[in-house]
Design an enzyme around this catalytic site. Sequence first.
Site, PDB file in Angstrom:
ATOM      1  CD  GLU A 106      -2.343   8.452  -9.910  1.00 44.33           C
ATOM      2  OE1 GLU A 106      -1.177   8.550 -10.318  1.00 44.33           O
ATOM      3  OE2 GLU A 106      -3.280   9.115 -10.371  1.00 44.33           O
ATOM      4  CB  CYS A 119      -9.827  12.461  -3.070  1.00 40.98           C
ATOM      5  SG  CYS A 119     -10.765  12.053  -4.530  1.00 40.98           S
ATOM      6  CB  CYS A 126     -13.712   3.393 -13.748  1.00 38.72           C
ATOM      7  SG  CYS A 126     -15.450   3.807 -13.514  1.00 38.72           S
ATOM      8  CB  CYS A 130     -16.776   9.745 -17.206  1.00 35.64           C
ATOM      9  SG  CYS A 130     -18.035   8.932 -16.222  1.00 35.64           S
ATOM     10  CB  CYS A 133     -13.069  10.722 -15.545  1.00 39.00           C
ATOM     11  SG  CYS A 133     -12.316   9.684 -14.295  1.00 39.00           S
ATOM     12  CB  SER A 205     -18.727  11.505  -5.503  1.00 37.18           C
ATOM     13  OG  SER A 205     -18.946  12.108  -6.744  1.00 37.18           O
ATOM     14  CG  LEU A 229     -27.075  15.643 -12.229  1.00 37.79           C
ATOM     15  CD1 LEU A 229     -28.241  16.625 -12.125  1.00 37.79           C
ATOM     16  CD2 LEU A 229     -27.606  14.272 -12.638  1.00 37.79           C
ATOM     17  CB  CYS A 347     -11.942  17.104 -10.090  1.00 40.82           C
ATOM     18  SG  CYS A 347     -13.463  16.262 -10.364  1.00 40.82           S
TER      19      CYS A 347
HETATM   20  S1  SF4 Z   1     -15.863   9.872 -13.298  1.00 41.84           S
HETATM   21 FE1  SF4 Z   1     -16.046   8.184 -11.867  1.00 41.84          FE
HETATM   22  S2  SF4 Z   1     -17.473   6.807 -12.886  1.00 41.84           S
HETATM   23 FE2  SF4 Z   1     -16.725   8.174 -14.478  1.00 41.84          FE
HETATM   24  S3  SF4 Z   1     -14.945   7.090 -15.351  1.00 41.84           S
HETATM   25 FE3  SF4 Z   1     -14.182   8.440 -13.728  1.00 41.84          FE
HETATM   26  S4  SF4 Z   1     -14.044   7.124 -11.956  1.00 41.84           S
HETATM   27 FE4  SF4 Z   1     -15.413   6.118 -13.411  1.00 41.84          FE
END
Ligand code: SF4
Length: 361
Positions: A106, A119, A126, A130, A133, A205, A229, A347
């Site tokens: 996406e 973006c 990934c 995180c 996310c 980023s 961070l 985000c």
């Molecule tokens: S914030 Fe970035 S590094 Fe962390 S899981 Fe999502 S895509 Fe991956």
Amino acid sequence: MERKTHKAKGIYNGMDKDLKNKTLQELQEITESFGVKPYITKYIFSFIHQKSINDINLISTLPKELRAKLTEAGYFISQLKIVKKLSDPDGTIKYLFETADGNKIETVLLDENKRKTICLSTQIGCRLGCRFCATGYLKFQRNLTAGEIIDQVNSISKDADCKINNIVFMGMGEPFANYDDTVKTVRILASPFGKNIGIRRQTISTVGIPEGIRKLANEDISPRLAVSLHAHNDKIRKKIVPSAGKYPLVRILNAMRFYNNKTGRRITIEYCMIDEINDSRDCAKGLADILADFNASVNLIEYNPHPGCDFKPADRNKIKIFKDILMRYGLETIVRFRRGRSIKAACGQLGADMIKIEKKS
Ligand code: SF4
């Protein structure tokens, strides 16, 4: 069968013949061997990147026999397929693309008057996981090639009929885990014979990969750097970013100091505000403390919920107090309000719909 081969080898087979994946210099090296003059190669490059042409046969400045020779040698121009497009009333558009080997990514277009920002995604899934996310909940498949990252820009600018003037590498994936193709993308997008998007209008980023920050500091180009961070100590950070165990804060801060000193450039600190996790006054003071001697500014981002995670967004009043504390300590701070949340384009929400798909299957 073919897809298995891609995964097994960890590369996307055949993409070394993709002309979209080449810098102007690399393209010149290829075309020289076919007897093409450098000024013609610049036309080829601009047909691919300015006109978004995806078929060698449509490069009209190239003699027919040369087009045929390039094609016979296996060269091609890759193209992502737009599978779906969703629009938010705030003007944000989210694109779902399919790669040639059947994976989905996406990408988001943010339209703020004259500022047209894309973006970009750099990986399929990934590995860093995180918690805030949605992409972190998807299985990692592979890195995207520079050609595939660039085609997100080419396809969207063509589809939306607009000139893109701002790039953020904040979509799916960790850009420094796909370092070479990310930096190559910056170079190609900045070329005056291509999209001509200035290096300083491109922001990479990272969640905080120290080696990547140091490597970027040593490049001959300086895109903007943003470091996520999300916490002022490792104890809190580990609750949000599991990779905090591998990349302790002290190593990230050392790399950021190296970047500040080497480039003289300011770093943007990204901080996702999560209820009862990292939104207290002590967290704000702690963040101000660790950033005291840095050339940095802070972006506070409201946490955007997604189906994989039970975090809640911090209260807006708490975000205001947090911002005021940072400002009192002399840190330039802005609050990034949610955009595209209704279409899960904000985000941390990219890939949210794919989490559901994976759970069903
Ligand atoms: S914030 Fe970035 S590094 Fe962390 S899981 Fe999502 S895509 Fe991956």
